[in-house]
Design an enzyme around this catalytic site. Sequence first.
Site, short mmCIF file in Angstrom:
data_model
loop_
_atom_site.label_atom_id
_atom_site.label_comp_id
_atom_site.label_asym_id
_atom_site.label_seq_id
_atom_site.Cartn_x
_atom_site.Cartn_y
_atom_site.Cartn_z
N ARG A 95 0.82 -1.26 0.07
CA ARG A 95 0.09 -0.11 -0.01
C ARG A 95 0.78 1.15 -0.04
O ARG A 95 0.34 2.33 0.27
CB ARG A 95 -0.83 -0.15 1.08
N LYS A 117 4.07 11.60 -10.89
CA LYS A 117 3.19 11.09 -11.88
C LYS A 117 3.81 9.74 -12.17
O LYS A 117 4.64 9.88 -12.68
CB LYS A 117 2.89 11.86 -13.18
N GLU A 159 10.29 18.22 -24.09
CA GLU A 159 9.97 18.92 -22.72
C GLU A 159 10.36 20.08 -22.22
O GLU A 159 9.57 20.86 -21.77
CB GLU A 159 10.04 17.85 -21.84
N LYS A 200 8.70 23.68 -13.17
CA LYS A 200 7.80 22.47 -12.88
C LYS A 200 7.62 22.17 -11.38
O LYS A 200 6.66 21.83 -10.91
CB LYS A 200 8.29 21.37 -13.58
N GLU A 210 -3.00 17.56 -9.70
CA GLU A 210 -3.57 17.88 -11.02
C GLU A 210 -5.08 18.42 -11.25
O GLU A 210 -5.58 17.94 -11.89
CB GLU A 210 -3.19 17.08 -12.13
N ARG A 214 -1.92 22.98 -12.53
CA ARG A 214 -0.74 21.88 -12.93
C ARG A 214 -1.10 21.40 -14.57
O ARG A 214 -0.38 21.00 -15.25
CB ARG A 214 -0.67 20.71 -11.93
N ASN A 218 0.27 20.34 -19.60
CA ASN A 218 -0.09 19.27 -20.73
C ASN A 218 -0.02 20.03 -22.05
O ASN A 218 -0.62 19.42 -23.05
CB ASN A 218 -1.42 18.77 -20.35
N HIS A 221 0.32 17.83 -25.29
CA HIS A 221 0.27 16.60 -24.85
C HIS A 221 -1.08 15.79 -25.34
O HIS A 221 -1.03 14.45 -25.40
CB HIS A 221 0.17 16.39 -23.39
N HIS A 225 0.31 12.85 -27.05
CA HIS A 225 -0.12 11.51 -26.81
C HIS A 225 -0.62 10.51 -27.56
O HIS A 225 -0.49 9.33 -27.75
CB HIS A 225 -0.65 11.49 -25.45
N HIS A 237 9.10 10.31 -26.68
CA HIS A 237 7.85 10.94 -26.28
C HIS A 237 8.12 12.70 -26.41
O HIS A 237 7.24 13.08 -27.00
CB HIS A 237 7.92 10.95 -24.78
#
Length: 332
Positions: A95, A117, A159, A200, A210, A214, A218, A221, A225, A237
């Site tokens: 957990r 993330k 990025e 960032k 997010e 935040r 993106n 993206h 993506h 990426h």
Amino acid sequence: MNGLIYGKDLSEKVYAAVKNCKMTVTDENVARFYPELTDDAFVMESGETSKCMEMLAALLVAMHEKGLRRNDKICALGGGVVGDITGLAASLYMRGIDWVCIPTTLLAMADSCIGGKTAVNFCGVKNLIGAFHRPCGTVVSYRFADTLPQREILCGIGEIVKTCLLTERSYALLVEKAAVLKSCGPNDLSDLLDACIGIKNSVVSADPNERGPRKILNVGHTVGHALESLDGSRSGHGEYVLKGIMAECAMFREMIDGQFYAELISLLKSLTSPPRTTANAIIKFAESDKKNTSGSITVMVPTAPGDISEFAVEKAVFAERYNRAIGELKNS
């Protein structure tokens, strides 16, 4: 973020962080270049194909067999894939246990190492299964970039460009570096990396899960993506992010300052080519993007340096704007 340190050469701190963890996760490339850091590590195949449920399960089995307990730490020594899967495994094991992130690629240094993330790809959709689980420590030593091939440098630049759009000051620095951006080495990018990490870290600290501000991270993206999922991640990426920024800006050109638009598109075209796919090819992936709500497709667009706007459009409008944008980019 607590425990974040970054600089040109933090070799001693990297070594200490690795030795302070019960287990290290890395990939084949890092293991080959840095055997002194990866002895007895869990080594996965390099590349996006390892970012899957099967590899996640294999890592969890290895953590159990290693005897990790709740007070142990696991170290992610590698690029974004290693960080994503290690962080997700750490969030699930017992957990949740602590993990340490040591990025070795330019892309991971500039972006994915910060913010917690974690994810794997699922059902052909990028990052569909994941969690927010921030590392207890992050050591960003730019020295790792010395062993990167030029393609990996370009991937990281994607990025870097995205993040530098988020403030006027960082955008000015990006423009200053534009003429040599594609050909410069890692040492020439240290000031840009400093700026990106600072930006960032500030954004995610203000919005760790997010829920609001935040989302500006993106930029590029939604389309990026979608292109990456459609293409099976055959390119890096960051390259898809560059194409995504270009397409999304062209889609909402009328909302963007004219001089800024021309300058940005010129910069992007010096680094990559416009997307060649049609809206029909990417629409199902764009619809699956996590930013979407209420049946609309959401796009984050830089309208001026440091000014990011959110546009949510219906599927048909997205397709029309995308196809028009690709045609204009092709002919300009």
